[in-house]
Design a protein around this motif. Structure first.
Motif, short mmCIF file in Angstrom:
data_model
loop_
_atom_site.label_atom_id
_atom_site.label_comp_id
_atom_site.label_asym_id
_atom_site.label_seq_id
_atom_site.Cartn_x
_atom_site.Cartn_y
_atom_site.Cartn_z
N PRO A 166 6.53 35.72 -49.98
CA PRO A 166 7.35 34.41 -50.13
C PRO A 166 6.13 33.97 -50.24
CG PRO A 166 8.14 35.22 -48.07
CD PRO A 166 7.33 36.58 -48.97
N GLY A 167 6.13 32.91 -51.36
CA GLY A 167 5.20 31.61 -52.07
C GLY A 167 4.27 32.12 -52.74
N ALA A 168 4.21 33.36 -53.02
CA ALA A 168 2.78 34.96 -53.44
C ALA A 168 2.57 34.30 -55.09
CB ALA A 168 2.55 35.87 -52.66
N TYR A 169 3.91 34.12 -55.41
CA TYR A 169 3.90 34.27 -57.56
C TYR A 169 4.01 33.04 -57.71
CZ TYR A 169 3.10 39.12 -56.37
OH TYR A 169 2.16 40.54 -56.56
N GLU A 211 10.29 39.63 -44.38
CA GLU A 211 10.87 38.16 -45.09
C GLU A 211 10.47 38.43 -46.20
OE1 GLU A 211 13.11 34.42 -43.27
OE2 GLU A 211 10.87 34.05 -44.57
N LEU A 212 11.05 38.67 -47.10
CA LEU A 212 10.51 38.95 -48.91
C LEU A 212 11.37 37.40 -49.87
CD1 LEU A 212 10.49 42.42 -49.38
CD2 LEU A 212 8.45 40.75 -49.23
N GLU A 213 11.29 37.21 -50.54
CA GLU A 213 11.16 36.93 -52.18
C GLU A 213 12.36 37.58 -53.08
OE1 GLU A 213 10.20 32.94 -54.24
OE2 GLU A 213 8.58 33.66 -52.54
N LEU A 214 13.82 37.57 -53.09
CA LEU A 214 14.14 37.59 -53.61
C LEU A 214 14.39 37.58 -55.29
CD1 LEU A 214 15.39 40.82 -55.22
CD2 LEU A 214 17.63 40.01 -53.87
N ALA A 269 17.62 35.04 -55.71
CA ALA A 269 17.98 34.54 -54.45
C ALA A 269 18.12 33.39 -54.73
CB ALA A 269 18.08 36.72 -53.73
N ALA A 270 19.31 32.95 -53.74
CA ALA A 270 18.81 31.61 -53.12
C ALA A 270 19.11 31.67 -51.66
CB ALA A 270 19.95 30.90 -53.21
N ARG A 271 18.60 32.45 -51.38
CA ARG A 271 17.06 32.77 -49.81
C ARG A 271 17.06 33.74 -49.67
NH1 ARG A 271 22.76 34.09 -45.76
NH2 ARG A 271 23.08 35.73 -46.90
N PRO A 272 15.69 33.42 -48.90
CA PRO A 272 15.10 35.09 -48.32
C PRO A 272 15.98 36.25 -48.13
CG PRO A 272 13.98 32.92 -47.50
CD PRO A 272 15.61 33.03 -47.68
N VAL A 273 15.04 37.40 -48.04
CA VAL A 273 16.27 38.34 -47.36
C VAL A 273 15.05 39.67 -46.97
CG1 VAL A 273 16.93 39.07 -50.31
CG2 VAL A 273 15.28 39.35 -49.55
N ARG A 274 15.78 40.00 -45.85
CA ARG A 274 14.51 40.73 -44.51
C ARG A 274 14.80 42.20 -44.92
NH1 ARG A 274 12.20 39.08 -40.69
NH2 ARG A 274 12.92 36.77 -40.53
N VAL A 275 13.89 43.06 -45.34
CA VAL A 275 13.87 43.81 -44.95
C VAL A 275 14.05 44.67 -43.70
CG1 VAL A 275 12.11 46.22 -45.15
CG2 VAL A 275 11.71 44.48 -46.31
N ARG A 276 15.27 46.09 -43.75
CA ARG A 276 15.98 45.57 -42.58
C ARG A 276 15.52 47.50 -42.40
NH1 ARG A 276 22.55 46.53 -42.95
NH2 ARG A 276 22.67 47.97 -40.81
N ASN A 323 15.74 49.09 -47.69
CA ASN A 323 17.34 48.56 -47.36
C ASN A 323 17.05 46.88 -46.77
OD1 ASN A 323 19.03 49.36 -44.18
ND2 ASN A 323 19.86 47.99 -46.71
N LEU A 324 18.28 46.29 -47.59
CA LEU A 324 17.88 44.83 -47.28
C LEU A 324 19.26 43.93 -47.02
CD1 LEU A 324 16.65 43.70 -51.04
CD2 LEU A 324 15.48 44.15 -49.21
N ARG A 325 18.31 43.36 -46.34
CA ARG A 325 19.58 42.69 -44.82
C ARG A 325 19.41 41.13 -46.19
NH1 ARG A 325 17.21 43.00 -40.54
NH2 ARG A 325 19.29 44.41 -39.05
N GLY A 326 21.01 40.76 -45.77
CA GLY A 326 20.90 39.04 -46.07
C GLY A 326 21.58 39.19 -47.78
N VAL A 327 21.53 40.32 -48.90
CA VAL A 327 22.04 40.20 -49.74
C VAL A 327 23.12 41.29 -50.49
CG1 VAL A 327 19.77 41.41 -50.58
CG2 VAL A 327 21.40 39.82 -52.24
N ASP A 328 24.37 40.57 -50.93
CA ASP A 328 24.66 41.52 -51.57
C ASP A 328 24.17 42.96 -53.00
OD1 ASP A 328 27.26 40.67 -49.82
OD2 ASP A 328 27.62 39.30 -51.21
N ARG A 329 25.11 43.77 -52.86
CA ARG A 329 24.08 44.59 -53.42
C ARG A 329 24.79 44.01 -55.40
NH1 ARG A 329 23.85 46.31 -57.68
NH2 ARG A 329 23.43 48.32 -59.58
N ASP A 330 25.59 43.05 -55.53
CA ASP A 330 26.20 42.66 -56.58
C ASP A 330 25.45 41.75 -57.72
OD1 ASP A 330 28.10 43.90 -57.08
OD2 ASP A 330 29.56 42.69 -56.26
#
Length: 584
Positions: free
Chosen positions: A257-260, A205-208, A211-218, A239-246
């Protein structure tokens, strides 16, 4: 894996060279292949023996596409500078070199192409002189012809020597600057970038940014193959899950997450043009991001930048300032502070310039604490500061000298409060926090050392301090009642002696009296003595019998018996009579 970016003037053969080295087509767009000119970033890779896998980020050389070039070079530790033997040093050669210098790139290789068309010596000599004056310093030079194949073996050997001298990969959190985003049918959103450090795994799980919510590496790919994990430095597709290309653009970043720390305000050291000569507005290139900034010079080579949008920056990061209107690299910057103080007071800017003059962009815990005095460990780590050491309270770290001064000031404040308000049981912790300018009450409590103590949210000097005039007033109040230990002074008598609510409260805390009700007080120990007297009565007894035995008034007897009931000395029966409970 090692990652190298190309650099050089348009039409000097960068893509042709990458194609000859890797057997892969770096130009992704049909228009690029039709025009024979790189427009956007291209990617290819090969295996060196020795040297291992090397991935190339092929950048455009035309001046119109310099922002694309900077997006590719930003996260890369080394460059292959390409100059054509038949044309020599050209304007974009100079701009690309200026960008590498501004970004602090220290590892590179000069490749003189088209050696079959002209003697490469003159072009090599001029280019070597230009490069030597930058952070790259003296670099190895190889002359080649991608058409005839001459020198390609020497080039592969030189690349092997280059990557052997690159710094060892570092660990730490992930910060993947995105240089491309697209959609694959059946898979969804895919982003690519150069992973400089850290490790990515499928399922992370990563921050993008943005983006308003975390994304996950698919899923992950590196060098065209699916992998379960990849460690930097590496070229990687995610390949990301939880975010649209736009929702993803070049310049965004994938982060642990939380590291920067996301910042819109940074203090920097400027390498290049004097800070005072910089335009008021420029573009900051950091990683693959390009954001407008407003520049406020502070010292000869330091400035404050206000970013058009927040970026995940750390102390020590290198970035580049560019004037897009003049197509001019204004200089590189080293980030000195990502949480700088305000400059609102008179003289604050000059004082800040003096502080920045002594900073080198190397994150050091002792230096940061000396400047910040107090800081939370997670906040320091997000800034890029290795925050070891023992906290003073919770996750708070403190400069030792400042902490000692705070402890001394706290003792002074508690002593002053005791002198000014002798009837209070100490100074409230919250009042001390405000007086000392501390952000957390836990810091106040951590500062308290013997003989000071914290009781009920107040700090005092150990046991209760009883003012002599309070003792005298209590003695006078009971002076006429020596033979009647269960009689309470009248309210008017207490008022005459100055024993109001505050004074009576202090007397209770000091153990001089016990308060049964408003303005109803007895000497300390009276309840225990009353229980002994009542034990001598026939059990059970009535309120009237108790009042007569204690020789007191109903005003005292009612609350006194109530206290004895609550403390378990007596038991109240259904008919309102009481009996003394004998221990055991």
């Amino acid at each position: 894996m090692h990652v190298i970016a190309t650099a050089g003037h348009v039409d000097h053969g960068k893509s042709t060279l990458v194609r000859a080295l890797t057997g892969m087509e770096p130009d992704r767009w049909a228009e690029e292949r039709r025009r024979g000119m790189t427009i956007d970033l291209g990617f290819a890779w090969t295996t060196l023996d020795p040297g291992g896998t090397v991935a190339f980020v092929d950048v455009p050389g035309h001046e119109r596409f310099v922002p694309n070039m900077l997006a590719g070079v930003g996260p890369v530790p080394a460059a292959m500078i390409v100059v054509a033997a038949d044309e020599g040093w050209m304007p974009q050669s100079a701009e690309h070199l200026a960008a590498l210098d501004a970004l602090g790139v220290r590892h590179g290789l000069l490749v003189v192409t088209r050696a079959d068309l002209a003697d490469p010596a003159a072009a090599a000599e001029l280019a070597e002189g230009e490069i030597a004056a930058t952070t790259l310093g003296a670099v190895e030079t190889v002359a080649v012809s991608a058409v005839t194949g001459a020198g390609m073996g020497d080039l592969r050997a030189a690349l092997g020597r280059l990557v052997a001298g690159l710094p060892a990969p570092g660990g730490g959190p992930v910060r993947l600057w995105i240089d491309r985003a697209f959609t694959i049918r059946g898979a969804g959103t895919v982003v690519t970038g150069t992973l400089g450090a850290g490790r990515l795994r499928t399922g992370d799980e990563l921050e993008l940014t943005g983006a308003a919510r975390p994304v996950r590496v698919r899923g992950l790919q590196s060098l065209g193959e699916a992998v379960a994990e990849v460690e930097g430095p590496a070229r990687v597709a995610v390949n990301l899950r939880g975010v649209d290309r736009d929702a993803v653009t070049r310049g965004a970043a994938l982060l642990t997450p939380g590291a920067y720390h996301f910042t819109e305000l940074v203090d920097v050291r400027v390498h290049g043009d004097p800070a005072a000569g910089l335009p008021a507005t420029l573009t900051l290139h950091a990683g693959s991001a390009a954001v407008p900034v407003r520049v406020r010079p502070l010292g000869a080579d330091t400035a404050r930048l206000r970013l058009g949008r927040a970026l995940p920056l750390r102390i020590g990061d290198r970035a580049l300032l560019r004037d897009p209107g003049r197509h001019h690299v204004a200089g590189g910057v080293t980030v000195l502070d990502v949480v700088p103080p305000g400059l609102n007071r008179r003289g604050a800017a000059a004082a800040r310039a003096a502080t920045l003059a002594g900073m080198d962009g190397v994150a050091d815990l002792a230096d940061e604490l000396r400047r910040r005095r107090l800081a939370r460990r997670p906040e320091l780590e997000r800034m890029g500061v290795p925050a070891g050491g023992d906290p003073v309270a919770g996750d708070w770290l403190a400069d030792p000298e400042h902490w000692a001064q705070l402890r001394h000031r706290l003792a002074e404040e508690v002593d002053r409060h005791a002198r000014e308000r002798p009837l209070e049981p100490g100074m409230p912790v919250e009042a001390l926090r405000h007086r000392l300018g501390l952000p957390d009450r836990s810091l106040v409590e951590a500062l308290v050392t013997p003989p000071l103590v914290v009781r009920s949210g107040r700090v005092s000097a150990g046991g209760p301090s009883v003012p002599a005039d309070l003792v005298a007033a209590v003695d006078k109040a009971f002076g006429d009642l020596v033979d009647r230990p269960f009689a309470a002074p009248e309210a008017y008598r207490l008022a005459e002696l100055g024993l109001g609510p505050r004074q009576l409260g202090a007397a209770v805390r000091a153990g001089l009296v016990i308060q049964l009700a408003d303005n109803v007080v007895l000497r300390a120990g009276a309840p225990e003595r009353a229980a002994a007297v009542l034990a001598g009565l026939p059990q059970p007894f009535t309120l009237s019998e108790a009042r007569q035995a204690l020789d007191t008034s109903r005003r005292v007897a009612v609350p006194l018996l109530g206290l004895l009931d609550r403390t378990g000395a007596t038991r109240r029966l259904p008919d309102d009579r009481r009996s003394v409970i004998t221990p055991g």
